[in-house]
Design a protein around this motif. Structure first.
Motif, short mmCIF file in Angstrom:
data_model
loop_
_atom_site.label_atom_id
_atom_site.label_comp_id
_atom_site.label_asym_id
_atom_site.label_seq_id
_atom_site.Cartn_x
_atom_site.Cartn_y
_atom_site.Cartn_z
N HIS A 1 8.09 -1.07 -1.03
CA HIS A 1 6.74 -1.47 -1.43
C HIS A 1 6.70 -2.76 -2.28
O HIS A 1 5.77 -3.54 -2.16
N ASP A 2 7.70 -2.97 -3.12
CA ASP A 2 7.68 -4.17 -4.00
C ASP A 2 8.65 -5.25 -3.51
O ASP A 2 9.11 -6.08 -4.33
N HIS B 1 -0.73 -1.26 -1.66
CA HIS B 1 -0.24 -0.43 -2.77
C HIS B 1 -0.70 -0.90 -4.16
O HIS B 1 -0.58 -0.17 -5.12
N THR B 2 -1.26 -2.11 -4.26
CA THR B 2 -1.67 -2.58 -5.59
C THR B 2 -3.18 -2.41 -5.82
O THR B 2 -3.58 -1.77 -6.79
N LYS C 1 7.96 -8.67 -4.74
CA LYS C 1 7.56 -8.75 -6.15
C LYS C 1 8.20 -9.91 -6.91
O LYS C 1 7.60 -10.48 -7.82
N ASP D 1 4.26 4.84 -6.49
CA ASP D 1 4.50 3.61 -7.27
C ASP D 1 4.04 3.78 -8.71
O ASP D 1 4.68 3.29 -9.64
N HIS E 1 1.81 -9.76 -4.22
CA HIS E 1 3.08 -9.28 -3.65
C HIS E 1 2.87 -8.11 -2.68
O HIS E 1 3.77 -7.82 -1.89
FE FE Z 1 3.70 -3.55 -6.71
#
Ligand code: FE
Ligand code: GDP
Ligand code: FE
Length: 195
Positions: free
Chosen positions: A55-56, A115-116, A59, A133, A89
């Protein structure tokens, strides 16, 4: 099988090189929590673990690289707010996961992209990756994790838990006088009608 063990090891190698150690450990934590939440809600455990791991993935990229990636994506692909750099990201990560790491699964890529800031029509899969997360044990506080898990056990638990996470994020952004993405407010408003 969504991914061979060999491919997962290659992804981990890439993440180890392209993330800070802390971010890598947070990714492993999110992977494990995503697996636990998938089991809890009867979703595909292996797929959830892979989405959590990835997911990141974008980042630690430079702002310029993130902007360049996003400028090449179709406009209707995702909701991107270029004014909130910290949110970029997520959609960029979906691109990296596909383009650099060879992940084709749309459910995984969509969950990384949202996801953010989330989106109004999140699937249960999107929701568990979002939540994993926010509550994985490496980076997040134990008390907060326990609170969210308690909410998850209630009726309509996924939406209650997500609403709590938005409340926390919005309060945090307000406290820092940060700008809040329109998408964040839109999702918050829509969640209020879903609980
Ligand atoms: Fe994130
Ligand atoms: P992380 O990547 O594991 O740290 O977690 P997230 O991807 O959920 O969030 C990354 C950062 O984006 C956090 O610092 C959030 O507070 C921030 N963020 C989330 N929504 C918004 C928003 O609407 N506006 C701004 N400015 N930041 C946001
Ligand atoms: Fe994260």
């Amino acid at each position: 099988m969504i991914c061979t063990n060999d491919k997962i090891e290659k992804i981990k190698d890439w993440l180890r090189i392209n993330l800070t150690e802390q971010r890598y450990l947070h990714s492993l934590g999110t992977m494990n929590t995503a697996g636990e939440l998938a089991e809890m809600f009867g979703l595909d455990i292996e797929k959830a673990k892979l989405a959590g791991l990835l997911h990141d993935c974008a980042k630690c990229l430079e702002k310029e690289t993130l902007l360049e990636i996003l400028s090449n994506l179709p406009e209707d692909d995702m909701t991107v707010d270029l004014n909130n750099i910290k949110t970029l990201h997520a959609p960029a990560g979906a691109f990296i996961a596909k383009d650099k790491l060879g992940v084709e699964d749309k459910e995984i890529l969509d969950s990384i992209a949202c996801h953010t800031v989330g989106k109004t029509d999140m699937t249960d899969f999107d929701k568990i990756i979002f939540l994993a997360d926010k509550i994985e044990p490496y980076k997040r506080e134990k008390k907060y994790r326990e609170k969210i898990i308690e909410l998850l056990k209630k009726e309509n638990g996924l939406n209650l838990a997500i609403l709590k996470c938005y409340e926390t994020t919005i309060k945090h952004l307000l406290k820092k006088n940060s700008s809040i993405s329109i998408q964040t407010i839109t999702v918050w408003n829509s969640l209020l009608t879903d609980i």
